[in-house]
Motif scaffolding. Structure first.
Motif, PDB file in Angstrom:
ATOM      1  N   VAL A  94       0.835  -1.208   0.000  1.00  0.00           N
ATOM      2  CA  VAL A  94       0.000   0.000   0.000  1.00  0.00           C
ATOM      3  C   VAL A  94       0.868   1.257   0.000  1.00  0.00           C
ATOM      4  O   VAL A  94       0.659   2.170  -0.803  1.00  0.00           O
ATOM      5  N   VAL A  95       1.844   1.314   0.897  1.00  0.00           N
ATOM      6  CA  VAL A  95       2.679   2.515   1.037  1.00  0.00           C
ATOM      7  C   VAL A  95       3.455   2.793  -0.251  1.00  0.00           C
ATOM      8  O   VAL A  95       3.429   3.909  -0.788  1.00  0.00           O
ATOM      9  N   VAL A  96       4.137   1.779  -0.759  1.00  0.00           N
ATOM     10  CA  VAL A  96       4.965   1.980  -1.953  1.00  0.00           C
ATOM     11  C   VAL A  96       4.095   2.087  -3.205  1.00  0.00           C
ATOM     12  O   VAL A  96       4.314   2.954  -4.059  1.00  0.00           O
ATOM     13  N   GLY A  97       3.097   1.228  -3.330  1.00  0.00           N
ATOM     14  CA  GLY A  97       2.229   1.268  -4.502  1.00  0.00           C
ATOM     15  C   GLY A  97       1.491   2.586  -4.629  1.00  0.00           C
ATOM     16  O   GLY A  97       1.434   3.188  -5.711  1.00  0.00           O
ATOM     17  N   SER A  98       0.922   3.062  -3.511  1.00  0.00           N
ATOM     18  CA  SER A  98       0.209   4.341  -3.574  1.00  0.00           C
ATOM     19  C   SER A  98       1.184   5.491  -3.814  1.00  0.00           C
ATOM     20  O   SER A  98       0.826   6.495  -4.449  1.00  0.00           O
ATOM     21  N   GLY A  99       2.427   5.351  -3.328  1.00  0.00           N
ATOM     22  CA  GLY A  99       3.432   6.368  -3.600  1.00  0.00           C
ATOM     23  C   GLY A  99       3.775   6.452  -5.079  1.00  0.00           C
ATOM     24  O   GLY A  99       3.919   7.545  -5.637  1.00  0.00           O
TER      25      GLY A  99
END
Length: 239
Positions: free
Chosen positions: A22-27
């Protein structure tokens, strides 16, 4: 009743992998769609992470307590709510899961490499102080909210992390496993590997400070025993 240790470790690894995806993908998505606006990208990243956190905690809390964060596992071990050996294994599972989550995010967005050394410098006294504050706040939120209303912990963690993205200079990683994993991405969410240790030490210091402060503040229950781990212990942080 918690699951057996192998299933608890699997839950910690899967939960942390989900969080990093979530953190990296949404970034990555935010960076691609924000038109070069760092503020807009940060807002999108914060909202996605804060929205996903309660879901992840609710899924894995009945299995492992949903620590998803070595700093949280450390605090729970010091409070004797989890065995020290189990806490150490939780930390290894969280670190492995976090790296897997980064690789998954890269694969979803056709990143050039599944894992690569981060390039974003995040270091200095102000950044370390921010990480200590962010992690201390997270631990206090978990310990305090679960005593007042245990079922609200997942939502309190999600809301706190969204806020901490914005009121801390470091954008609130607040999680050593997340910090380590983000050292393997050059995306918006990344951190240079050389800066990981400073962040992790500051996070652990903040967690220990919060644990000590809460131990002093906490009023013993009528039975004379301090609050027990009756709800998800909580997670990590995010950015």
């Amino acid at each position: 009743m918690m699951a057996g240790l192998p299933r608890r470790l699997a839950a910690e690894a899967l939960g942390t992998a989900w969080l990093l995806a979530v953190v990296v993908g949404s970034g990555i998505m935010a960076e691609r769609l924000s038109g070069g606006s760092t503020g807009l990208a940060l807002l999108a990243n914060a909202v996605a992470t804060g929205a996903a956190l309660p879901v992840i905690i609710l899924v894995f809390a009945p299995l492992s307590g949903a620590h998803l964060n070595p700093a949280v596992s450390l605090v729970m071990a010091l409070r004797r709510e989890i065995a020290a050996r189990d806490a150490g294994l939780y930390m290894l599972a969280q670190a492995a899961g976090g790296i897997l989550g980064v690789a998954l995010a890269h694969a979803m967005f056709e990143h050039p490499a599944l894992l690569e050394a981060g390039t974003r410098a995040r270091t200095g006294g102000a950044q370390w102080l921010a990480e200590g504050v962010a992690t201390a706040g997270l631990v206090l939120a978990i310990l305090g909210v679960r005593r007042a209303m245990a079922t609200a912990v997942p939502f309190a963690v999600g809301l706190y992390i969204v806020a901490a993205y914005w009121f801390t200079a470091s954008t609130s990683f607040a999680n050593p496993a997340v910090t380590l994993a983000r050292g393997f991405t050059t995306s918006f969410a990344g951190i240079a590997p050389a800066d990981v240790a400073g962040f992790a030490l500051a996070q652990c210091a903040g967690a220990l400070l919060a644990a000590g402060l809460w131990r002093w503040l906490e009023v013993p229950s009528q039975s004379g025993v301090r609050g027990q781990a009756i709800a998800p212990a909580g997670v990590e942080g995010s950015r």
